[in-house]
Design a protein around this motif. Structure first.
Motif, short mmCIF file in Angstrom:
data_model
loop_
_atom_site.label_atom_id
_atom_site.label_comp_id
_atom_site.label_asym_id
_atom_site.label_seq_id
_atom_site.Cartn_x
_atom_site.Cartn_y
_atom_site.Cartn_z
N UNK A 1 0.82 -1.19 0.00
CA UNK A 1 0.00 0.00 0.00
C UNK A 1 0.86 1.24 0.00
N UNK A 2 0.38 2.26 -0.71
CA UNK A 2 1.14 3.49 -0.83
C UNK A 2 1.05 4.28 0.46
N UNK A 3 2.11 5.02 0.74
CA UNK A 3 2.11 5.91 1.88
C UNK A 3 1.64 7.27 1.46
N UNK A 4 1.94 8.26 2.29
CA UNK A 4 1.61 9.64 1.97
C UNK A 4 2.62 10.15 0.94
N UNK A 5 2.12 10.75 -0.11
CA UNK A 5 3.03 11.31 -1.10
C UNK A 5 2.83 12.82 -1.19
N UNK A 6 3.92 13.50 -1.54
CA UNK A 6 3.89 14.94 -1.68
C UNK A 6 4.61 15.35 -2.95
N UNK A 7 4.11 16.40 -3.56
CA UNK A 7 4.78 16.92 -4.75
C UNK A 7 4.67 18.44 -4.79
N UNK A 8 5.67 19.11 -5.36
CA UNK A 8 6.95 18.53 -5.76
C UNK A 8 7.81 18.20 -4.56
N UNK A 9 8.90 17.51 -4.77
CA UNK A 9 9.81 17.23 -3.65
C UNK A 9 10.65 18.46 -3.34
N UNK A 10 10.95 19.22 -4.36
CA UNK A 10 11.71 20.45 -4.20
C UNK A 10 11.07 21.53 -5.05
N UNK A 11 11.04 22.75 -4.51
CA UNK A 11 10.50 23.88 -5.26
C UNK A 11 11.33 25.12 -4.95
N UNK A 12 11.88 25.70 -5.99
CA UNK A 12 12.60 26.96 -5.85
C UNK A 12 11.77 28.03 -6.55
N UNK A 13 11.47 29.09 -5.87
CA UNK A 13 10.64 30.13 -6.44
C UNK A 13 11.19 31.50 -6.08
N UNK A 14 10.81 32.46 -6.88
CA UNK A 14 11.25 33.83 -6.61
C UNK A 14 10.30 34.50 -5.62
N UNK A 15 10.85 35.34 -4.82
CA UNK A 15 10.04 36.12 -3.89
C UNK A 15 8.90 36.81 -4.63
N UNK A 16 7.71 36.71 -4.04
CA UNK A 16 6.54 37.35 -4.64
C UNK A 16 5.68 36.43 -5.49
N UNK A 17 6.22 35.28 -5.87
CA UNK A 17 5.46 34.32 -6.67
C UNK A 17 4.56 33.48 -5.78
N UNK A 18 3.52 32.90 -6.36
CA UNK A 18 2.64 31.97 -5.65
C UNK A 18 3.13 30.54 -5.88
N UNK A 19 2.95 29.69 -4.87
CA UNK A 19 3.31 28.28 -5.01
C UNK A 19 2.17 27.41 -4.50
#
Lengths: 112, 115
Positions: B1-19
């Motif tokens: 059985x699958x566990x908890x998954x999250x995406x993305x694993x890494x996120x680099x964003x510029x200040x002021x952007x939405x994620x």
């Protein structure tokens, strides 16, 4: 409100030596107590938990913890540490409210 | 059985952007939690869902943070107008029910870096 204190930020032990990580909690009633381990880049994995009954709890990977109401403590122990035990360890307290409170963590380094 | 998954694993964003950060809980788990873990610190509780309802949003750091959940499935944590202090690992967990007695199962986290 419940809270958790882990007094030791970083502990270093030699491989094969015994280990005790301290955890003190603050809560008005008998809490639900947990120890989690976090390896680098990983999520948290439950080692063991205490809800009621026997105050000495056995967990995975050879860990155990003892609930001491008089000391408001739930210390984690292992008789002989392995290099693979190097990780961050978190104590947590839960109650009827879903807001589980975590301690700041203790980083364990294992010397060869 | 699958566990908890999250995406993305890494996120680099510029200040002021939405994620947007996504969490897929374990199937059948009605409760879902979001935590923030700043470097070298413990876990900071943000919000939890019982089903698709979020009874307590007081842990969200500011009104730039919001979260939603579709039924008893996927949850999205949205951070608007990101700031450098938002840089952290965001952990998601799920449990059978939203009660402190139940073990929470954690995903691997999303590491957010705001430049």
């Amino acid at each position: 409100a419940q809270s958790v204190t882990q007094p030791d930020i970083h502990i270093t032990v030699s491989e094969g030596a015994s280990l005790e990580l301290r955890c003190n909690y603050s809560y008005g009633a008998t809490p639900y107590l947990f120890w989690y381990v976090q390896s680098p880049g990983q999520g948290l994995q439950l080692l063991l938990k205490y809800f009621s009954g026997d105050t000495l709890v056995q967990g995975i990977k050879g860990f155990e913890a003892e609930f001491k109401r008089s000391q408001s403590s739930f210390n984690l122990r292992k008789p002989s540490v392995h290099w693979s035990d190097a990780a961050e360890y978190f104590c947590a307290v839960g109650a009827t409210h879903p807001d589980m409170r975590f301690g700041a963590g203790t980083r364990l380094t294992v010397k060869p | 059985g699958a566990g908890v998954s999250q995406s993305p694993s890494n996120k680099v964003t510029e200040k002021g952007k939405d994620v947007e950060l996504r969490c897929d809980p374990i199937s059948g788990h009605t409760a879902l939690y979001w935590y923030r873990q700043r470097l070298g610190q413990g876990l900071e509780f943000l919000i939890y869902f019982q089903g698709n309802s979020a009874p307590d949003k007081s842990g969200l750091p500011s009104d730039r943070f919001s979260a939603e959940r579709t039924g008893e499935s996927v949850s999205t944590l949205t951070i608007q107008r990101t700031q450098q202090e938002d840089s952290a690992v965001y952990l998601c967990a799920s449990s059978i029910a939203a009660q402190g007695a139940y073990e929470q199962y954690f995903g691997p986290g999303t590491r957010l870096t705001v430049t």
